[in-house]
Design an enzyme around this catalytic site. Structure first.
Site, PDB file in Angstrom:
ATOM      1  N   SER A  73      23.082  56.990  -6.714  1.00  0.00           N
ATOM      2  CA  SER A  73      22.067  56.023  -7.154  1.00  0.00           C
ATOM      3  C   SER A  73      21.176  56.638  -8.217  1.00  0.00           C
ATOM      4  CB  SER A  73      21.203  55.567  -5.966  1.00  0.00           C
ATOM      5  OG  SER A  73      22.008  54.984  -4.975  1.00  0.00           O
ATOM      6  N   GLN A 180      33.108  56.126  -6.210  1.00  0.00           N
ATOM      7  CA  GLN A 180      34.254  55.920  -5.312  1.00  0.00           C
ATOM      8  C   GLN A 180      35.523  56.601  -5.829  1.00  0.00           C
ATOM      9  OE1 GLN A 180      34.543  54.328  -2.302  1.00  0.00           O
ATOM     10  NE2 GLN A 180      32.347  53.926  -2.256  1.00  0.00           N
ATOM     11  N   CYS A 326      24.786  44.598   4.074  1.00  0.00           N
ATOM     12  CA  CYS A 326      24.018  43.474   4.602  1.00  0.00           C
ATOM     13  C   CYS A 326      22.636  43.960   5.023  1.00  0.00           C
ATOM     14  CB  CYS A 326      24.716  42.838   5.797  1.00  0.00           C
ATOM     15  SG  CYS A 326      26.096  41.844   5.313  1.00  0.00           S
TER      16      CYS A 326
HETATM   17  C1  LIG Z   1      27.880  55.075  -2.535  1.00  0.00           C
HETATM   18  C2  LIG Z   1      27.861  54.527  -3.918  1.00  0.00           C
HETATM   19  C3  LIG Z   1      26.745  54.695  -4.753  1.00  0.00           C
HETATM   20  C4  LIG Z   1      25.474  55.334  -4.284  1.00  0.00           C
HETATM   21  O1  LIG Z   1      25.611  56.702  -4.082  1.00  0.00           O
HETATM   22  P1  LIG Z   1      24.502  57.483  -3.226  1.00  0.00           P
HETATM   23  O2  LIG Z   1      24.850  58.910  -3.373  1.00  0.00           O
HETATM   24  O3  LIG Z   1      24.626  56.999  -1.822  1.00  0.00           O
HETATM   25  O4  LIG Z   1      23.179  57.146  -3.841  1.00  0.00           O
HETATM   26  C5  LIG Z   1      26.831  54.213  -6.043  1.00  0.00           C
HETATM   27  N1  LIG Z   1      27.935  53.604  -6.502  1.00  0.00           N
HETATM   28  C6  LIG Z   1      29.017  53.423  -5.734  1.00  0.00           C
HETATM   29  C7  LIG Z   1      30.230  52.768  -6.307  1.00  0.00           C
HETATM   30  C8  LIG Z   1      29.020  53.877  -4.409  1.00  0.00           C
HETATM   31  O5  LIG Z   1      30.107  53.677  -3.652  1.00  0.00           O
END
Ligand SMILES: *Cc1c(COP(=O)(O)O)cnc(C)c1O
Length: 395
Positions: A73, A180, A326
């Protein structure tokens, strides 16, 4: 804990033993600040730089193009807001897709309030962005294209190399949220013309709260977190040395066996998708199998609520997800499923299974048994299903 069957690897993964072992010295004896000059400080600095090399190697970047952050994030926010601020005089238009993670979508919404214009590209029934629409959306004011590498709810992998080529041809910067994708599918930032990339360690068997951004040499963006000179003044704050060490170990392990792991995971996923279709009627498969992460399967079970399904699976020790975050029990259907054309009522009955390396075929069989039983039970209590049986209603 031992009889938990964990099928939520897209949410987070269990840190591996070797990652914990690599981190342990930096959680105990080697506690020095990586910016300090004395020996335990230098020890931390060396560990951070070794991890940076590993992260860079995993995506064919240079070590000096990698900046550590506190996760996916933060990387998404830093890059998108950093480009917006730095390029404001050039233009105010950003292109993204309708199926991005909230870390990208909400950042874009914030920027819209500040006067930026955002185009949200459509996707097809598999979740792939329309490249013609992308080309047609680019205008002189466009400063950034931000398209995720792979989707967190349905697993769709985008044609990243083609998108990178379009961005380059049009002299627009290109960011991809690869949270991902890293460790699951090969990434080469040079070959794919990627200017910025976000990743997060806890999605590939590393620790939580640590991530990284790749920023191509020569591209200048504003910083989000101001303060000290850490991360070559691009991200202030004392380095999370144990986390960074863990991330280095995790990415090295994941990327050294991508093909082998992908073959294993897609074998289990395809088995699950085939069997679930044979064993349970009235379902909709929302994940495609031709351009998808190896371990992700998203399915809707018609005439039932996904939330009830999750609770009943939990009672059987199964961890899965409805696919959408959710938050606060909001019953809004997933923006990703709606974007690929799943009707609202069908989207409500959705389940995301994300398979990981510790899962076995026996785990999948247990999941299939539980799912068949629970779906049948929930349908037997569902007024919608009764109406369907009486020919009064059909999804
Ligand atoms: C999990 C995820 C995030 C956020 O990552 P964090 O390290 O939890 O902040 C952002 N983009 C995608 C596609 C994610 O799967």
């Amino acid at each position: 804990m031992s009889d938990i069957k964990y099928f939520d690897h897209a949410a987070t993964t269990k840190m591996s033993k070797e990652v914990l072992d690599a981190m342990m010295p930096y959680l105990t004896d080697y506690y020095g600040n990586a910016s300090s000059v004395y020996s335990i400080g230098r020890k931390s600095r060396e560990a951070v730089e070794a991890a940076r090399e590993k992260v860079a190697a995993a995506i064919s970047a240079k070590a000096k193009e990698i900046y550590f952050t506190a996760g996916g994030s933060e990387s998404d926010n830093t890059i998108i807001k950093g480009v917006a601020k730095a390029k404001k005089s050039k233009g105010n238009h950003i292109i993204t897709s309708k199926i991005e993670h909230p870390a990208v979508l909400e950042t874009c919404k914030q920027l819209e309030k500040e006067g930026f214009e955002v185009t949200y590209l459509d996707v097809d029934s598999r979740g792939v962005v329309d490249l013609e629409q992308l080309k047609a959306s680019i205008k002189p004011e466009t400063i950034l294209i931000s398209i995720m590498f792979a989707n967190n709810e349905i697993g769709t992998i985008q044609p990243i190399k083609e998108i990178g080529a379009i961005a380059k041809e049009n002299h627009v910067l290109f960011h991809t949220d690869a949270v991902q994708a890293v460790g699951n599918t090969p990434i080469d930032v040079k070959e794919m013309n990627i200017d910025f990339l976000s990743m997060s360690a806890h999605k590939f068997y590393g620790p939580k709260g640590v991530g990284a951004m790749y920023i191509r040499t020569g591209v200048v963006i504003d910083k989000l977190i101001a303060g000290g000179h850490q991360e070559r003044s691009k991200r202030a704050g004392t380095e999370n040395v144990p986390g960074i060490v863990g991330m280095g170990k995790a990415i090295e392990t994941a990327c050294s066996s991508i093909e082998k792991n992908a073959a294993y995971l897609s074998g289990l996923r395809n088995y699950f998708m085939d069997e679930v279709g044979k064993r349970i009627p009235h379902i909709r498969k929302n994940s495609n199998t031709d351009c998808c992460l190896p371990g992700t399967a998203n399915i809707s079970f018609k005439y039932i609520e996904g939330e009830s399904l999750l609770f009943m699976l939990d009672a059987k020790g199964i961890c899965a997800s409805s696919g959408s975050a959710c938050t606060s029990g909001s019953l809004d259907p997933s923006h990703v499923l709606l974007a690929i054309g799943v009707p609202v009522e069908v989207a409500h009955g959705s389940l995301r299974i994300s398979i990981g390396l510790e899962n076995t075929k026996e785990d999948i069989d247990y999941l299939l048994d539980c799912l068949s039983e629970i779906v049948e039970r929930l349908r037997s209590m569902s007024p919608l299903y009764e109406d369907f049986l009486n020919g009064k209603y059909k999804l």
